[in-house]
Structures are given as C-alpha cells and as structure tokens.
Design a protein around this motif. Structure first.
Motif, mmCIF file in Angstrom:
data_model
loop_
_atom_site.group_PDB
_atom_site.id
_atom_site.type_symbol
_atom_site.label_atom_id
_atom_site.label_comp_id
_atom_site.label_asym_id
_atom_site.label_seq_id
_atom_site.Cartn_x
_atom_site.Cartn_y
_atom_site.Cartn_z
ATOM 1 N N ILE A 36 2.739 6.882 0.347
ATOM 2 C CA ILE A 36 1.460 5.956 0.662
ATOM 3 C C ILE A 36 1.791 4.491 1.332
ATOM 4 O O ILE A 36 3.008 4.145 0.957
ATOM 5 C CB ILE A 36 0.541 5.656 -0.471
ATOM 6 N N ILE A 38 0.111 0.690 2.111
ATOM 7 C CA ILE A 38 -0.975 -0.116 2.357
ATOM 8 C C ILE A 38 -0.303 -1.388 3.119
ATOM 9 O O ILE A 38 -0.999 -2.344 3.131
ATOM 10 C CB ILE A 38 -1.718 -0.522 1.034
ATOM 11 N N ILE A 91 13.291 0.253 1.417
ATOM 12 C CA ILE A 91 12.953 -0.189 0.297
ATOM 13 C C ILE A 91 12.197 0.686 -0.475
ATOM 14 O O ILE A 91 12.197 1.013 -1.557
ATOM 15 C CB ILE A 91 12.052 -1.502 0.532
ATOM 16 N N PHE A 95 10.796 3.742 -4.523
ATOM 17 C CA PHE A 95 9.377 3.611 -5.344
ATOM 18 C C PHE A 95 8.744 5.141 -5.127
ATOM 19 O O PHE A 95 8.787 5.428 -4.010
ATOM 20 C CB PHE A 95 8.590 2.367 -4.917
ATOM 21 N N GLY A 97 4.495 6.662 -5.705
ATOM 22 C CA GLY A 97 3.033 6.360 -6.176
ATOM 23 C C GLY A 97 2.527 5.033 -6.169
ATOM 24 O O GLY A 97 2.731 4.228 -5.180
ATOM 25 N N HIS A 98 2.106 4.467 -7.081
ATOM 26 C CA HIS A 98 1.381 3.152 -6.950
ATOM 27 C C HIS A 98 2.471 1.968 -6.767
ATOM 28 O O HIS A 98 2.098 0.938 -6.351
ATOM 29 C CB HIS A 98 0.613 2.795 -8.298
ATOM 30 N N TYR A 99 3.816 2.131 -7.448
ATOM 31 C CA TYR A 99 4.741 1.112 -7.189
ATOM 32 C C TYR A 99 4.892 1.034 -5.689
ATOM 33 O O TYR A 99 5.292 0.079 -4.973
ATOM 34 C CB TYR A 99 5.947 1.310 -7.830
ATOM 35 N N ALA A 101 2.919 1.666 -3.251
ATOM 36 C CA ALA A 101 1.261 1.192 -2.553
ATOM 37 C C ALA A 101 1.542 -0.131 -2.732
ATOM 38 O O ALA A 101 1.605 -0.949 -1.761
ATOM 39 C CB ALA A 101 0.301 1.711 -3.463
ATOM 40 N N MET A 102 2.355 -0.820 -3.868
ATOM 41 C CA MET A 102 2.540 -2.226 -4.150
ATOM 42 C C MET A 102 3.183 -2.898 -2.985
ATOM 43 O O MET A 102 3.210 -3.851 -2.616
ATOM 44 C CB MET A 102 2.557 -2.449 -5.639
ATOM 45 N N ALA A 103 4.410 -2.043 -3.107
ATOM 46 C CA ALA A 103 5.604 -2.556 -2.357
ATOM 47 C C ALA A 103 5.317 -2.710 -0.911
ATOM 48 O O ALA A 103 5.508 -3.785 -0.186
ATOM 49 C CB ALA A 103 7.034 -1.710 -2.382
ATOM 50 N N LEU A 105 2.075 -2.995 0.165
ATOM 51 C CA LEU A 105 1.169 -4.043 0.072
ATOM 52 C C LEU A 105 1.646 -5.399 0.444
ATOM 53 O O LEU A 105 1.444 -6.315 1.259
ATOM 54 C CB LEU A 105 0.174 -3.809 -1.138
ATOM 55 N N ALA A 106 2.787 -5.618 -0.411
ATOM 56 C CA ALA A 106 3.355 -6.819 -0.533
ATOM 57 C C ALA A 106 4.003 -7.171 1.019
ATOM 58 O O ALA A 106 4.082 -8.244 1.529
ATOM 59 C CB ALA A 106 4.536 -6.838 -1.280
ATOM 60 N N PHE A 107 4.525 -6.093 1.676
ATOM 61 C CA PHE A 107 5.182 -6.356 2.816
ATOM 62 C C PHE A 107 4.049 -6.810 3.825
ATOM 63 O O PHE A 107 4.082 -7.494 4.798
ATOM 64 C CB PHE A 107 5.645 -4.592 3.276
ATOM 65 N N LEU A 109 1.283 -8.428 3.257
ATOM 66 C CA LEU A 109 0.916 -9.494 2.922
ATOM 67 C C LEU A 109 1.977 -10.738 3.491
ATOM 68 O O LEU A 109 1.700 -11.813 3.998
ATOM 69 C CB LEU A 109 0.841 -9.905 1.386
ATOM 70 N N VAL A 225 -4.660 -7.588 5.214
ATOM 71 C CA VAL A 225 -4.728 -6.464 4.241
ATOM 72 C C VAL A 225 -6.133 -5.779 4.470
ATOM 73 O O VAL A 225 -5.868 -4.364 4.596
ATOM 74 C CB VAL A 225 -5.031 -6.817 2.840
#
Lengths: 575, 295
Positions: A36, A38, A91, A95, A97-99, A101-103, A105-107, A109, A225
């Motif tokens: 995934i 985001i 990177i 990770f 799953g949701h980790y 997704a968060m990594a 997302l951070a990219f 942002l 985002v």
C-alpha cells in the motif's frame, strides 16, 4: 445536468487521463505486489515541481528549441520520481500493513512540507506561469492536451502490460501470494518490491509533469495528502491490479469532477462511502464485476494417459559436493534448536533426516536455505559459503525446497505455480520486460513449456488449470515438488513430502523420488513415514534435541540403541 | 529567552494534549483489533463539532456538552466498529486500512456538509467567550491550557483505572491479547472489540471538545491533527498507552518550539520527518519496551 460544452468535457477527460497514469502505477503496487502507498502524491509533486521549475523558473538560452524545456522537465521529473520511488521502496522493505501505510503517508507529507518551505519552489504559493507545452509547432492545450494525456495512458498501459506479462509480472504475482515461498523459488523479492515502488513513483511523476504543464501552475495543496487518498480511492474503486481497474476508477472520478460544483462536498463523502462498500463487498473493484467470469476457473484437464515416469526435463547441474553443514548451532532464546550439527551430502544420493517433533529438523532446513540464520557454524551449498545469504541467492545456486505446510501460491493455478518455479531458468530483466524485448516473450514460452513438462513428469498435468487453493493436501505437496523441480535444482530439500498423501500418492512419490535420484539430483528429506524412509534412503540421519545422534545406512540406524531410545524409550513418543 | 521557551513549551503541551488523545485512541483500537484507525483525527474534529452543536443549538453548558459529546462519541464508535471495521476486517488487513482511509473522506467532508467548511469557535471552559488568564512567574497562562492538561490527566487516570482495575477492562485486554484464550473463558471477544473502539472514539470526541476552544472546531484541521497524533503514537510507541500520551505531548512541544524559534513552515516537514525517522530507526517508539512490537 449533462448540458456541458465540449471544452469542459475535454478538460475532465484530460484530468481523468492524467490521474489514470498515476493510478495505474498505484494499482500495480497495491493489486499486483500487495504494497500500500498513501504517498503517491509526493511523486506526483516531484514530477510536477521539476517540470514547473525547468519551464517557468529556469531561464533557458534563447537559441534553445521551444520543446526542450518541456521534454527535459518531463524526463527529469520522471527520473527524479523514480529515484525517490527507489528510496521509498528501500524504506518500505522494513514495513508491512498499516506501518507501510504510515511510512508512505509520511513521505508524501514531507514532500509537501519541503516544497511549502522552499523559496525557490515558490513556498505556499507555488509556481505559476508554467507555459503550455510545445512540440514543434503544436501547442499542447485543449484538444491536443486531451489526446496527449490519453496517449500517456496508452503508453503507460502498454509498458505495464509488458511488465505484467513478463518474468517481472510473474515474480510480482508470486510475491503477492507468498513472499517466503517466492524467495525460496529464487525470486529476489526485495529487489522486485523496490522496483515496484520505483515504477509506481515514476508513473505518478509522469502524471505530475503533464498535470502541471496542462494546468499552468503548481502549488503545495495540489500535491497533498488528499491527492494521495484520491489516487488510492480511484484504484480501489476501479479494482486494484493491472490497468483497466485504475483507468476505470480515474475516469469515474474525472467524470464526477465534471459535476463537482453541483456536488460540492458530497463528492468526497460519496467516494468515501463507495470505497468502504467496495472494499467490503467487492474487493476486486468495479473491473472485478466485469471480469468475474474471466477469473481462473478450477476445472480438471481432459488429457490423460501420460507414461508413468517420463525422462527428466533437463539434466540437473553437476557438483562434486552439494551441501556441507559445519558446526551449525541455532538458538531461540535459551533453547538450542540446532546444536553443533555437521554433515555433508554425497552427490546423487537420497538422505533422510528423521527425529521426534521439535528435534530441530525444520530449523536446520531453514538455516540451509537462508530463511533462518545459524548463530554459529557454516553452511556451504555447491561450494559456496551461504551462511549469511538471502534465500533467493541460495536457491540460485541450484537448491530447491518444499515446506512442511506446503506453501503454494494459493490464488494461482497449478501451471502458474510451476511456471513461477521456473523463475531461475529465465533471463529477462525488468527493462527487457518493460519494453517487451524478444527475450521477455521467449522466456514466457520457455517457462510455460518447462512447467508443463515438469507437471507431466510428476503426473500432475490433469491438475494444471486448477487453482492451488482448491487442491487436496496431498496434491499441494506434489505440486510444490513440481514447482521446486521447475527450477532444475541439483539439490532438493523436501520437508515431510509424504505427509497427507493417500496410499496411491505415496507410492507415486516413492517412485518419483527414486527417479529424481536416478537423474542425479541430491535429495535431503525430512520425513516421519518410516516405511518410506527405510525403503528409499541411502542414508539416514537422526536428530534429537538439536543434536545428530545417529548417521548411517537404514539398516544401521534401525538397530542403533540411541535411535530406539529416542523414539520409544523417552517421554516424547510423538510419531 | 528562557521565558519565551517556557511559553512555547506550555503552548506545545496544550496542542500536544490533543495529539496525545488521538494517539491514545489509535493505541486502543490497534490493541483491540490490530487495525490502525487513520480516521482517528477526524473523530476528534467530529467530537468538537458535536459539542459545538450541543452548545449552540441545544444551549447546553460547556460541561454538559463535554459529557454529551463523549457519550455521542461512544455511540458513534459502536456504529463505526459494526458498520466499517468489522466487515472490512473479514476481507483482510489491507481492506481495513483502506476502509479507515475512506472514513477520513466521509468525516472530513461530511461535517463540512452539516457545519460548513469554516472552523467555529467553541466556548472556553471558564469564562465563556473570552478566556481567563494569569501571569505566573512572567508566563502567560490561560485557564483553558490548565483545563486541557488537567482533563487529559483525568482521562488518562480513568482509562488506567478501567483497563487495569475493573474486571470488565481486564476482560477487554484479555480479549485483545489472546482472542482464542479469552473466548475459552467466556469473554465475548466481538463485544470487547466493539467496546474498545467505542471508548477510543469517545476519547476522540472528549479530546475534540477540550482542545476546541483553542484550536477552533471543524474545517480541514482534522488531517493535521490525525497525522500529528500518529507521529505522537509512533514516537512514543504504538503499543504503549503511556508512550502514546507522552509521544503526543512531545510532538506538540517540538512543533511549537520549531514554530517559535524558526518558522511556521519548517515545523511540519520536520515533524513528519520525525515520523519516518522513528519508523525506520526505532519503530517500537521511545517509551516502549522493545518486545512490545509485533508487526
């Protein structure tokens, strides 16, 4: 409501095409590799800002042809986006799953944050006055932009199709189904995941370049985002995986955007609800509704009457010594699972590794195949020290294996499983697949042919078109053997190949194993079926509490007092 | 200089309390369902708006509105678990993640449909339209800042008491840690999960109400609060409730210090880089035991 003029329609169609390009990349990532992201808007922004900078900020010498800034901006934008994709892929390996997704997302942002803070990129205002793209005397705006954008979709679709039909696509599919089994089949899973991120990044960057050239400006909010989420929604809406779903999703969003002013905030609310409903009720998206009939069906094959045991598909590679284990020790916390084990195998022989449950047999297999590393000692496969190598590199030396619980690629057919097993016999690289070089096609045919012959040899041809998940346990084990054989291994490690087999299958397995040994393959088995072990082994090794307690011919091991006590004399009679 | 830093720290703790409550909610849902709720920040905004609606439309006092928003949050949480999380969980982990992202859109744009897209001010907890404030040791301290930190502490204490000291709370924890084992001793695991989600969303609504007078409620602020709440959870440790709270406060302080000492623009990229950096370097978080990481 439909009374829109052509220009508006054209504009909506152009945006739909631009987003489709980015969505196809994400669709490959999400649907074909099950990763995934985001953060796709970050790549979109990298592409867009690169083009804006090169066409609207940089002053070009006056003798430079008019098309050059646009072309340079596009190429550099795609290249930069791909480079950042590689980085994010690197990177992302850490990770799931949701980790993940968060990594990602951070990219996304961070990219927005950096462009917003950067003065040369216009800060929060962005870069405006991006000139229309020129190719020769043609100005790419209006109708020309529409056709240019859809040509981009065409190119993207072509490249993506090439990729997915090639060795790369088969590797993706295997990774999506079972990463560990893919790795054991010799597929460098990390490299492919990184490549998938880079490719998805490059496509988002490509879309971003033309988005900016078409709109004439770029600002941080346009690549934030919500664009990342929009892209994800398009893919989920249309159906992740391949090209059509992403294009459908982007088109739906593009068309509803056309009426965006009538719908205002209802539009994203409806997207949100649609995505939740689709993800729950139709996980394959809108494209999945149409292609439901085309899903691989499990049906028996008609041909039969193959000879009992056919000749080998190809001669296995020859080595003086296939495997040497030297003082291998593996601990799990305080438990010593493998305790100072040393042995080597004579080429072309069949050795069985037996011992009570929990003796460390599978742990030893994992250490040899690179899945779990030993804490001390050395593993030498085909003359090379593989103690710290990743599984796919050990497999590439000619080592094939099966797993105790038969890890087939569940959503693939039996034939596709065997084709995936032939990965190591193919040569096409990522770029050869991408542009569709002849090697990509010849590989495809060769791998299929090879897989068919291996299935034929093991008498599995009638199952060829069945989905792996529909097979019985015994069938799965035999298909897994076929998958391992498709790579033409010289050393084969089989973890309980007879477990779950019925009597007829067991006999067939015995004859197959004998035939494989006759071909010259070196075999190491973990097996609990003592009759089979005694019938076919040249040598038997007995493991108990991680230590080798006996090693020799079946006759010798059968009468060894230590073995008898291991199986009968102690509390752990588990067989 | 020192006074200025201290002033920034106070402001940071105030916004950080909001992040801490988001992070805690994420932790509670993650623990119970193994799902990261990307929509947690949107529920904070929703909570603030519910309180705003109770105050302006139904003429509730602010304390009654706080209680009302929390109760409504609990009910919405039950609905959310039943209608979104549970069905998506049957499809797979990726599906739930995507469903929570879909929820972000429903809430983010959904409340704009009801309350408009401009943020609204919520009345202060003491003083109504304007806040009380004091000069203490040369520092400007607003009453709402004191309320926020005190109400965060009360929420933390209540959660601790519930999960550590009541049988029901312990049953929920058991259901989260070992669903099969919990089922065997007669705990209704589905219900425990639903209650956990409801508590997390109630907490979000509570948080939205207490920070509302300072941050304003509504508008597009939800995504930023949600993401900074995440950063807090990751920095502190997703698996540790105290870590989540401390991480959220820390993010708030870092953000305000960066804004105050450098520039408003630099704060966001640095905070988000912190998220990526923590994920790569220490995914278990600063305040968690290393063994607490499962994924």
């Amino acid at each position: 409501m439909l009374a829109r003029n052509d220009a508006t329609l054209m504009q909506a169609g152009t945006y739909a095409a631009i987003f489709a390009v980015a969505a196809i990349g994400l669709s490959l990532l999400l649907g074909n590799v099950a990763q995934i992201s985001i953060g796709q808007a970050g790549f979109f922004g990298i592409g867009g800002y690169t083009l804006a900078y090169l066409t609207a900020v940089v002053t070009w010498p006056s003798n430079v042809p008019g098309w050059l800034p646009f072309v340079a901006g596009t190429l550099l934008g795609v290249a930069l986006a791909a480079a950042f994709g590689l980085l994010l892929g690197l990177i992302a390996l850490r990770f799931r799953g949701h980790y993940l997704a968060m990594a990602t997302l951070a990219f996304g942002l961070i990219v927005v944050g950096i462009v917003r803070a950067s003065k040369p990129l216009g800060g929060s205002v962005g870069i405006s006055n991006v000139p229309f793209a020129h190719l020769g005397s043609l100005t790419i705006s209006g109708g020309a932009a529409f056709w240019y954008a859809w040509a981009m979709v065409g190119l993207t679709a072509l490249l993506t199709r090439n990729l997915l039909r090639g060795r790369t696509g088969r590797a993706f599919e295997a990774i999506r189904n079972d990463e560990l089994a893919a790795e054991a089949a010799g597929i460098p899973t990390r490299r492919y995941k990184i490549l998938a991120f880079a490719y998805a990044g490059a496509l988002a960057g490509f879309a971003g370049t033309f988005f900016v050239a078409y709109l004439g400006l770029v600002e941080p909010n346009a690549v934030g985002v919500s664009l990342s989420i929009d892209l994800l929604l398009m893919v989920v809406l249309g159906g992740a995986g391949g090209i059509s779903g992403a294009t459908i999703g982007a088109s739906i969003v593009g068309i509803t955007n056309l009426y965006g002013h009538d719908l205002e905030n209802w539009r994203p609310v409806i997207y949100g609800i649609a995505v939740i409903v689709i993800v729950v009720a139709f996980p394959r998206g809108i494209a999945g509704l149409f292609s439901a009939g085309a899903a691989p069906k499990s049906k028996p094959h008609e041909t039969d009457g193959a000879p009992e045991i056919m000749p080998p598909v190809a001669a296995p590679p020859a080595r003086a010594q296939w495997l040497a284990v030297e003082h291998a020790t593996k601990r799990f916390g305080g438990l010593v699972a493998v305790d100072d084990v040393s042995f080597s195998l004579e080429s072309g022989t069949l050795t069985s590794l037996i011992g009570p449950n929990g003796a460390g047999k599978t742990t030893l297999f994992n250490a040899i195949t690179g899945i779990g590393r030993v804490d001390e000692g050395r593993i030498v496969v085909a003359g090379e020290d593989v103690t710290r190598r990743r599984p796919h590199r050990v497999a590439a030396l000619g080592l094939g294996r099966t797993f105790q619980n038969a890890r087939l690629f569940a959503e693939m057919t039996v034939l596709e499983n065997a084709v995936a097993g032939a990965y190591l016999c193919e040569r096409a690289g990522f770029f050869a697949d991408l542009v569709g070089l002849p090697v990509s096609r010849s590989d495809r045919h060769a791998a299929r042919e090879r897989a068919r012959r291996v299935l034929g040899r093991l008498g599995l041809e009638p199952l060829a078109r069945r989905l792996a998940r529909d097979l019985s346990f015994g069938e799965r084990r035999r298909v897994e053997l076929a998958r391992a054989l498709a790579a033409n291994p010289g050393l084969l490690l089989l973890d309980e190949p007879a477990a779950g087999l019925n009597a007829a299958e067991r006999v067939r397995l015995r004859e197959d194993l004998r035939a494989l040994r006759a071909d010259g393959i070196t075999l190491l088995l973990i097996e609990h079926d003592m009759r089979l072990v005694m019938e076919i082994s040249d040598r038997i090794m007995v493991l108990k509490f991680g230590k080798l307690i006996a090693d020799g011919t079946p006759a010798r091991v059968r009468n060894d007092p230590a073995v008898i006590s291991a199986y009968l004399g102690t509390a752990e009679v588990s067989m | 200089m020192l006074a200025q830093l201290a002033q920034l720290v106070i402001a940071g703790l105030t916004v950080g309390s909001g992040y801490a409550l988001v992070a805690l909610g994420i932790h509670i849902i993650l623990r119970a369902t193994r799902v990261v709720n990307f929509a947690q920040g949107e529920f904070v905004i929703l909570g603030g708006l519910l309180a705003y609606g109770l105050v302006t439309t139904l003429h509730f006092g602010i304390w009654a509105a706080l209680a009302g928003a929390t109760v409504l949050g609990f009910a919405i949480g039950l609905l959310y678990e039943r209608a979104v999380l549970r069905p998506a969980a049957r499809v797979g982990e990726l599906a739930v993640t995507i469903a929570t992202i879909g929820t972000v859109y429903v809430l983010l744009y959904g409340h704009a449909l009801i309350w408009g897209s401009l943020p609204e001010p919520l009345v202060f907890f003491s003083g109504g339209a304007t806040d009380l404030s004091w000069q203490i040791l040369g520092l400007h301290v607003a009453a709402q800042q004191v309320w926020i930190i005190a109400l965060l502490a009360i929420a933390l204490a209540a959660l601790w008491f519930f999960f550590e000291r009541t049988t029901y709370g312990k049953a929920i924890r058991a259901a989260a840690d070992n669903p099969l084992g919990a089922r065997l001793v007669g705990i209704d695991v589905d219900r425990a999960r639903a209650i956990s989600v409801a508590i997390a969303i109630a907490l979000a609504a509570y948080g939205g109400t207490i920070v509302g007078p300072i941050t304003l409620v509504g508008g597009a602020a939800g995504i930023a609060i949600a993401i900074k709440g995440f950063v807090g959870a990751i920095v502190g440790g997703l698996e540790s409730p105290l870590g989540c709270a401390l991480g959220g406060l820390l993010v708030g302080v870092v953000e305000k210090l960066l804004e105050g000492q450098f520039s408003y623009e630099i704060a966001d990229p640095v905070v988000y880089s912190l998220l990526l950096l923590m994920l790569v370097v220490k995914p278990a978080g600063l305040f968690a035991r290393p063994s607490a990481v499962r994924d």
